[in-house]
Design a protein around this motif. Structure first.
Motif, PDB file in Angstrom:
ATOM      1  N   ALA A  94       0.829  -1.209   0.000  1.00  0.00           N
ATOM      2  CA  ALA A  94       0.000   0.000   0.000  1.00  0.00           C
ATOM      3  C   ALA A  94       0.864   1.258   0.000  1.00  0.00           C
ATOM      4  O   ALA A  94       0.419   2.317  -0.454  1.00  0.00           O
ATOM      5  N   CYS A  95       2.092   1.132   0.483  1.00  0.00           N
ATOM      6  CA  CYS A  95       3.040   2.254   0.484  1.00  0.00           C
ATOM      7  C   CYS A  95       3.837   2.324  -0.816  1.00  0.00           C
ATOM      8  O   CYS A  95       4.743   3.153  -0.955  1.00  0.00           O
ATOM      9  N   SER A 110       5.625   7.556   4.039  1.00  0.00           N
ATOM     10  CA  SER A 110       4.663   7.044   3.049  1.00  0.00           C
ATOM     11  C   SER A 110       3.260   7.529   3.370  1.00  0.00           C
ATOM     12  O   SER A 110       2.848   7.557   4.528  1.00  0.00           O
ATOM     13  N   LEU A 147      -0.807   6.840   2.661  1.00  0.00           N
ATOM     14  CA  LEU A 147      -1.717   5.761   2.289  1.00  0.00           C
ATOM     15  C   LEU A 147      -3.037   5.977   3.003  1.00  0.00           C
ATOM     16  O   LEU A 147      -3.162   6.893   3.825  1.00  0.00           O
ATOM     17  N   TYR A 166      -5.462  -1.473   4.640  1.00  0.00           N
ATOM     18  CA  TYR A 166      -4.722  -0.413   3.956  1.00  0.00           C
ATOM     19  C   TYR A 166      -5.124  -0.368   2.495  1.00  0.00           C
ATOM     20  O   TYR A 166      -5.552  -1.371   1.937  1.00  0.00           O
ATOM     21  N   ARG A 167      -4.919   0.778   1.889  1.00  0.00           N
ATOM     22  CA  ARG A 167      -5.001   0.886   0.439  1.00  0.00           C
ATOM     23  C   ARG A 167      -4.076   2.025   0.011  1.00  0.00           C
ATOM     24  O   ARG A 167      -3.860   2.989   0.745  1.00  0.00           O
ATOM     25  N   ALA A 168      -3.550   1.877  -1.197  1.00  0.00           N
ATOM     26  CA  ALA A 168      -2.645   2.886  -1.738  1.00  0.00           C
ATOM     27  C   ALA A 168      -3.408   4.162  -2.038  1.00  0.00           C
ATOM     28  O   ALA A 168      -4.609   4.125  -2.344  1.00  0.00           O
ATOM     29  N   ARG A 169      -2.739   5.280  -1.939  1.00  0.00           N
ATOM     30  CA  ARG A 169      -3.325   6.564  -2.313  1.00  0.00           C
ATOM     31  C   ARG A 169      -3.350   6.660  -3.834  1.00  0.00           C
ATOM     32  O   ARG A 169      -2.396   6.243  -4.478  1.00  0.00           O
TER      33      ARG A 169
END
Length: 130
Positions: free
Chosen positions: A85-86, A104, A106, A126-129
């Motif tokens: 996610a980072c 990072s 996120l 989590y999820r990536a931005r």
């Protein structure tokens, strides 16, 4: 220490839990430490972007050695999900270096849990931005 008398900041007194759901966050700190049970652990401290004034962070811990095989597998899979996610792609045999996570941005999914009679935030995913 500065020559001025330190004062409490409004964020020091903020006991309100963040709402459950996804929040934009940045990883302020990530380090190796030893848990209260003596297990090597990765500690990650997230700062929620929408909570101005340096409000308290949300902490998460990943046991990386010494726990039961099931607990270890869950913890390590969650740590890999965090790295991804980072925007980091860990490889088999690569050293776990928590410093790689610091800074990072996120999204983290927060839920609430009760621990030792006190309600606190818990990171659920989590999820990536974008």
């Amino acid at each position: 220490m500065s020559a001025q008398t330190p004062h409490f900041e409004p964020s020091d007194l903020d006991d309100e839990l963040p709402e459950e759901g996804f929040h934009e966050a940045v990883i302020d700190q990530a380090r190796l430490r030893v848990s209260e049970h003596g297990n090597p652990t990765v500690q990650v401290i997230y700062h929620l972007i929408e909570r101005p004034g340096g409000s308290r962070g949300v902490a998460e811990y990943f046991v990386i050695e010494g726990a039961s095989p099931t607990a270890l597998a869950i913890s390590r899979r969650r740590l890999v999900a965090l790295y991804r996610a980072c925007g980091l792609m860990p490889e088999p045999g690569e050293a776990i270096d928590p410093a790689d996570l610091v800074g990072s941005k996120l999204d983290i999914r927060i839920g609430h849990e009760t621990y030792a009679g006190t309600q606190r935030p818990r990171v659920l995913g989590y999820r990536a931005r974008p």
